[in-house]
Enzyme design. Structure first.
Site, short mmCIF file in Angstrom:
data_model
loop_
_atom_site.label_atom_id
_atom_site.label_comp_id
_atom_site.label_asym_id
_atom_site.label_seq_id
_atom_site.Cartn_x
_atom_site.Cartn_y
_atom_site.Cartn_z
N ASP A 202 -0.50 7.14 4.54
CA ASP A 202 -0.78 5.73 4.82
C ASP A 202 -0.97 5.63 6.34
O ASP A 202 -0.06 5.94 7.12
CB ASP A 202 0.40 4.87 4.35
N TYR A 227 -6.95 -4.96 9.08
CA TYR A 227 -6.60 -6.11 9.93
C TYR A 227 -5.62 -5.79 11.06
O TYR A 227 -5.31 -6.65 11.87
CB TYR A 227 -6.02 -7.25 9.09
N ARG A 376 9.90 -6.00 17.73
CA ARG A 376 8.82 -5.01 17.71
C ARG A 376 7.69 -5.46 18.62
O ARG A 376 7.27 -6.62 18.58
CB ARG A 376 8.35 -4.88 16.26
C1 LIG Z 1 0.72 -3.34 6.86
C2 LIG Z 1 1.03 -2.24 5.88
C3 LIG Z 1 0.57 -2.30 4.56
C4 LIG Z 1 -0.10 -3.55 4.07
O1 LIG Z 1 -0.53 -3.49 2.76
P1 LIG Z 1 -1.47 -4.67 2.23
O2 LIG Z 1 -1.68 -4.35 0.83
O3 LIG Z 1 -2.73 -4.61 3.04
O4 LIG Z 1 -0.76 -5.95 2.44
C5 LIG Z 1 0.79 -1.22 3.73
N1 LIG Z 1 1.45 -0.12 4.18
C6 LIG Z 1 1.92 -0.03 5.44
C7 LIG Z 1 2.63 1.19 5.90
C8 LIG Z 1 1.73 -1.11 6.32
O5 LIG Z 1 2.22 -1.03 7.56
#
Ligand SMILES: *Cc1c(COP(=O)(O)O)cnc(C)c1O
Length: 417
Positions: A202, A227, A376
């Site tokens: 991720d 985003y 943060r």
């Molecule tokens: C911000 C974030 C997400 C966000 O997931 P969405 O489905 O786009 O809301 C997922 N994984 C991590 C590690 C994040 O920091």
């Protein structure tokens, strides 16, 4: 870290003058009297993104209506945006597609990875991983049963020892959303693959924040956000990377028509598209994907090594200025000091972190709070100056010294922190 020389405003001013990325700031709309240290949560708005939004709505949609699918290539946006992202994460063309949210994309790549591991069912991750990543694994477990998908969580310190022959998929977030700790992608990918596991990374807090090399690290799958550091706007679509070597052998269950081999033949039976297109499900969110497409233009001439250098320098300045204020000693840093072990943010523990954050926002320094007690701060080199770091720390010191943050108004809990 010890610093003999006190950091001055003049020195920071000079850093700005010497900064090869300084001119990039002009590409962004930045509100007056605001220091934005939250680009890790929602990137600031590139001016070109606002222009594109207006053009897509009034011209492409307004004037050209449905013909825009061909005329303005709406139909190819998931791939063209995907390849732009690919360049920034070290993926050769044809392996990244833009679609859906990070959570939904995780579900798809998790299923794809497990489809290659019929004899294994353990999905290994760490306790501190972003909750949505863990929730999505749990959700899949509910559908398939734990004999096909079972989440196993360990602490960071026990991770390497837990990578064994039973692991089907190693699922990790490269930069920890709380602490900013950075995992060694090359090393952990190799460790997992040596044991016959597949890896999913991720990249939510690494894509656009530091150089990433998914091809070079032989990563199997990756996902990430549009985003955050890509500045694609609130709720911008996310992305999926799947290494080309897996394209012909994987399957994923969200088999919508956009992932069909020939969507416009309207066949009764599903036949997956070849290549990365098989990860598409429904119609692309054209408005937000167009905005993300424009936002990514800002990166076209950015050297990611240079960006990384500035990101580390900005955060080092922040830390040094912090240590020059006696009143800020109570902020306990939880982000590793070693540059190889951290992303583009700093995190501090403090019993009143929430109130501190609210008081900062009131004074125009936008940071965020992560439960239970973390303040943060994100450092985005494309639009932050060194002098901004000075001002931010001055305001933080004021808020702390004056006890401003102790006012009850800063205790009010908002829905989004
Ligand atoms: C911000 C974030 C997400 C966000 O997931 P969405 O489905 O786009 O809301 C997922 N994984 C991590 C590690 C994040 O920091």
């Amino acid at each position: 870290m010890t610093h003999d020389v006190k950091l001055t405003y003049a020195a920071l001013k000079q850093c700005d003058l010497d900064d090869p990325l300084l001119a990039k700031r002009a590409a962004f709309h930045l509100p007056d009297n605001t220091l934005y240290l939250d680009g890790n949560s929602l990137g600031a708005m590139p001016k070109i993104a606002a222009e594109r939004a207006a053009e897509v709505v009034s011209q492409q949609w307004g004037e050209h209506l449905i013909t825009s699918w061909n005329r303005h290539n709406w139909i190819d946006l998931p791939f063209s945006v995907g390849d732009k992202i690919g360049r920034l994460i070290g993926a050769a063309p044809g392996q990244v597609v833009c679609c859906d949210s990070t959570s939904v994309n995780l579900f798809k790549v998790l299923c794809a990875a497990l489809s290659l591991q019929p004899k294994r069912h353990t999905v290994l991750s760490v306790n501190g991983n972003f909750p949505t990543d863990l929730y999505m694994v749990e959700g899949l477990s509910q559908v398939t049963g734990t004999q096909r998908c079972q989440l196993k969580l360990v602490d960071d310190a026990k991770l390497e020892a837990a990578i064994n022959q039973e692991v089907a998929v190693l699922l990790l977030t490269q930069v920890d959303f709380r602490s900013g700790r950075l995992f060694d992608m090359a090393k952990l990918t190799r460790l997992a693959q040596d044991k016959g596991a597949l890896v999913i990374w991720d990249l939510a807090h690494s894509a656009g924040a530091l150089p990433v090399a998914v091809d070079e690290c032989n990563v199997d799958f990756a996902i990430g956000c549009g985003y955050k550091y890509f500045n694609g706007g609130p709720g911008a679509p996310a992305f999926i990377y799947a290494a080309r070597r897996h394209h012909s052998t994987i399957s994923q269950p969200l088999t919508g028509w956009m992932g069909h081999k020939t969507p416009f033949s309207f066949d009764t039976r599903y036949e997956k598209a070849p290549g990365i297109a098989q990860f598409l499900t429904g119609t692309p969110a054209v408005l937000s994907m167009s905005v993300l497409d424009a936002a990514l233009e800002v990166f076209a001439d950015v050297d990611m090594q240079q960006l990384r250098q500035k990101s580390l320098a900005l955060s080092d300045c922040f830390q040094q200025l912090l240590s020059q204020h006696e009143c800020l000693r109570g902020l306990e840093r939880i982000t590793p000091y070693n540059a190889d072990e951290r992303g583009s943010q700093l995190a501090y523990r403090h019993p009143d972190a929430y109130a501190l954050c609210q008081a900062l926002i009131k004074q125009g320094v936008i940071a965020d709070f992560r439960a239970p007690d973390i303040l943060r701060l994100g450092f985005t080199p494309l639009y932050l100056r060194y002098v901004d770091i000075w001002t931010a720390v001055e305001i933080l010191a004021d808020v702390m010294r004056s006890g401003e943050y102790l006012k009850t108004e800063y205790q009010v809990k908002h829905k989004v922190t």
